[in-house]
Every structure is written in C-alpha cells, then in structure tokens.
Write a protein that holds these residues in place. Structure first.
Motif, PDB file in Angstrom:
ATOM      1  N   ALA A  20      23.849 -23.951  -6.237  1.00  0.00           N
ATOM      2  CA  ALA A  20      22.578 -24.404  -5.658  1.00  0.00           C
ATOM      3  C   ALA A  20      21.529 -23.304  -5.682  1.00  0.00           C
ATOM      4  O   ALA A  20      20.329 -23.578  -5.858  1.00  0.00           O
ATOM      5  N   VAL A  24      17.813 -24.389  -7.423  1.00  0.00           N
ATOM      6  CA  VAL A  24      16.572 -24.511  -6.659  1.00  0.00           C
ATOM      7  C   VAL A  24      15.464 -23.716  -7.357  1.00  0.00           C
ATOM      8  O   VAL A  24      15.692 -22.623  -7.865  1.00  0.00           O
ATOM      9  N   LYS A  25      14.250 -24.262  -7.380  1.00  0.00           N
ATOM     10  CA  LYS A  25      13.123 -23.589  -8.004  1.00  0.00           C
ATOM     11  C   LYS A  25      12.802 -22.283  -7.288  1.00  0.00           C
ATOM     12  O   LYS A  25      12.953 -22.158  -6.077  1.00  0.00           O
ATOM     13  N   SER A  27      14.319 -19.437  -7.419  1.00  0.00           N
ATOM     14  CA  SER A  27      15.514 -18.813  -6.852  1.00  0.00           C
ATOM     15  C   SER A  27      16.528 -18.580  -7.962  1.00  0.00           C
ATOM     16  O   SER A  27      16.703 -19.427  -8.846  1.00  0.00           O
ATOM     17  N   TYR A 287      23.081 -27.881  -1.242  1.00  0.00           N
ATOM     18  CA  TYR A 287      21.825 -27.800  -1.997  1.00  0.00           C
ATOM     19  C   TYR A 287      20.592 -27.978  -1.108  1.00  0.00           C
ATOM     20  O   TYR A 287      19.650 -27.179  -1.168  1.00  0.00           O
ATOM     21  N   TYR A 288      20.550 -29.030  -0.295  1.00  0.00           N
ATOM     22  CA  TYR A 288      19.337 -29.322   0.461  1.00  0.00           C
ATOM     23  C   TYR A 288      19.016 -28.231   1.476  1.00  0.00           C
ATOM     24  O   TYR A 288      17.835 -27.903   1.690  1.00  0.00           O
ATOM     25  N   GLU A 291      17.800 -25.214  -0.533  1.00  0.00           N
ATOM     26  CA  GLU A 291      16.439 -25.494  -0.995  1.00  0.00           C
ATOM     27  C   GLU A 291      15.421 -25.260   0.123  1.00  0.00           C
ATOM     28  O   GLU A 291      14.356 -24.666  -0.104  1.00  0.00           O
ATOM     29  N   ASN A 295      12.441 -22.445  -0.005  1.00  0.00           N
ATOM     30  CA  ASN A 295      11.040 -22.847   0.144  1.00  0.00           C
ATOM     31  C   ASN A 295      10.378 -22.115   1.306  1.00  0.00           C
ATOM     32  O   ASN A 295       9.231 -21.659   1.208  1.00  0.00           O
TER      33      ASN A 295
END
Length: 324
Positions: A20, A24-25, A27, A287-288, A291, A295
């Motif tokens: 993950a 993730v963007k 990262s 993942y969430y 993320e 962020n």
C-alpha cells in the motif's frame, strides 16, 4: 512526497500493509530493516526496494527516509517510535500500539514534545465493512443502543504445542501479553471508534490449556462514557471444530451482528426482518488508512482516524482487564 523506511518486514508487510505504501500517490518505500540482514535483503529485492539494513538506527538516520513504519512485535514499538520522532520523522506503528499502556503514554509524550505525529495501524476504522456498521448505527435503525457483546473463540494454533519454540505472540516480554493483546486490540479500538471512550472496565483471566504462560481465557465487562455497557469473552483454547468471531450491538429497535476478522455478512435484525450487508476489502487491507496518512502528511487531507491518542485507549482497556 513521502519516502518510507520499514523497521521490520515480516509477514504483515508482505500483503496486508507493505504494498500500500507504494500504491498510494506521492508515497514510496526506499529502505527496509530487519535484524536478519539476509531476510531484509530478500524482502527488498522481492519488492523492488533499493536499500536494506540490519540496524534500525541506520534506517532512521538515512536522509532519504522521511517517514517510518514500525512493523516489529509490540515489545520494541516504543523504542523505535520514539527514536523516529526524535529524528523528526512521522511514524506509523503496527497494532497494538505498544506492549503496555505506559509505553503508549511515552510515545504520545514524545510526539507532543517533538511535534512529530504518530499513527497506529487500526485500519478497521477505514474499511467499508465497519463503516457500514457505523452507518447503520448512526442512521438510528437500532434505536437507542443498550449493550454490545463480544464473543471470540478459536482453537490453539499448531505452533502453540511447540514448547521449545513458541510463537512470539504468546511471549509477554515481546508481545505484552498473549493472543488477547494481539487480537482483542482490534476489537476494543473498533468499539472506541463506534461508541467512544471506555471509562470503566473489569476482567477475569485464566490459563486453562497450559500451553504457554500467558492468559488463554478471558471475560470482561466494560462501560462507555456515553453510558452504553458491554461484555466480552475470549478463548484461545477452544475445541478444534469450534470457532466464534461475533460482535452483537443491541438496541431498542434491533440488533446488529458482525465479525471482526472473518468479515461474515453483517446482519441487522429489526421489526422489518433480517437484512444482510456485504462489503469488499481492498487487496491490501491497510490501504485506506495508509492513504489517509500519506495525504495528511503531504498536506492534502484531514487528520487520519487512528492516532496515537486514540490507539492508546485500547491498551488502557486491555491492561485494566489483565490487571484485574
């Protein structure tokens, strides 16, 4: 851009969490550490990571690393989390947050003093399955909530019978306690998310199976600041054909039943009948949450739902049960 370094790269990082951090963007993972350098190198090569270490300080002080994931057993969480924050690097710690509530307080104190954030891997707070549970509660479909009940029972793992090489999860100096500390931590953090802070708790513990020194059978009663009461029972020496993973939320208009670990369909029983709800998990189950942390640290999202402050409360509850 976050460039993560992993302290510990065992089984939990293979699929649940590790991938993950790169998916993730903004990262990626630039270094990993494990005491066994050969295993660290093997992990790095298999996952396309450029650096590996056998010493945590070397990874923490690597200028290419600007965020740390601590994925070791709980007994070393406080040591590594504190070192990372003192080096100015945000830290994401596996659950339970530490091997005791006192160590959680130490981590949070250093976070407060340094101004460096600490997050904890209670990813169930972000999964659609449990968000559905929260939505059904918040919609008032259960009426006024009166009580919540946890029932959990599993048979011993085959490794539990190997007295000369017991798993680290039943060694108190490494894990903090037994399987209760490892698994019930998810349940108590989830209840904290659903109902708020637990302010009173009492428990009874026993060792029935004699397979290891840690507790293997527990019962507890607890109450939330809101006035909702709860109870729980846990057995880690249940018969081989007996497995129970169930949480019941009982209200004045209905009952909600769901699992913590096997994600059985959510069942809501009201005057309208029994309704069933199913939700899918992401491929990498953390993942969430990862993320949301990425962020936030990159300045483009709200504070994540699992912080050192919230996570410490699960340790407080478990320590109170074990002390009782």
């Amino acid at each position: 851009m976050l460039h993560w370094g992993f302290i510990g790269c065992g089984a939990v990082t293979e699929k649940k969490s590790g991938p993950a951090f790169s998916k993730v963007k903004e990262s990626d993972v630039v270094a990993v550490m494990r005491r066994d350098g050969q295993k660290a190198e093997d992990y790095a090569r298999r996952h396309g990571i450029g650096k590996w270490y056998d010493n945590a300080d070397d990874l923490i002080n690597d200028p290419a690393v600007n965020a740390i994931y601590v994925a070791t057993p709980p007994g070393s969480h406080a040591e590594y989390a504190v070192a990372a924050m003192k080096a100015g690097k945000p830290v994401y710690v596996e659950k339970p947050m530490a091997a005791s509530y006192e160590e959680c307080l130490q981590i949070n104190r250093v976070s407060r003093e340094t101004g460096v954030p600490c997050f904890v891997a209670y990813y169930r707070r972000t999964l659609p399955y449990f968000l559905r549970v929260k939505q059904l509660m918040d919609d008032g479909l259960l009426g006024n909530i009166s009580t919540v009940q946890i029932r959990f029972a599993i048979p011993p793992y085959k490794e539990d019978y190997h007295r000369e090489s017991l798993p680290w999860r039943v060694k108190k100096d490494i894990a903090g306690a037994g399987y209760f500390y490892d698994l019930a931590s998810h349940q108590f953090d989830l209840l904290d998310y659903l109902f708020g802070e637990i302010t009173g708790v009492y428990g009874f513990t026993n060792n029935v199976g004699g397979l290891y020194e840690a507790e293997d059978s527990l019962t507890a009663a607890f109450c939330f600041k809101s006035g909702v009461t709860g109870s729980g029972s846990w057995s880690f020496v249940a018969p081989g054909n007996s497995r129970t993973d169930l949480i019941d939320i009982i209200g004045t208009k209905g009952k909600l039943s769901f699992a913590t670990f096997d994600f059985a369909p959510i069942l809501m029983d009201t005057a309208a009948g029994i309704q069933e709800f199913r939700e899918e998990n992401p491929e990498n189950i953390q993942y969430y949450l990862v993320e949301s942390i990425v962020n936030y640290l990159n300045g483009c999202g709200p504070e994540p739902v699992s912080t050192g402050i919230s996570a410490a409360r699960a340790n407080w509850v478990m320590d109170k049960i074990l002390e009782s």
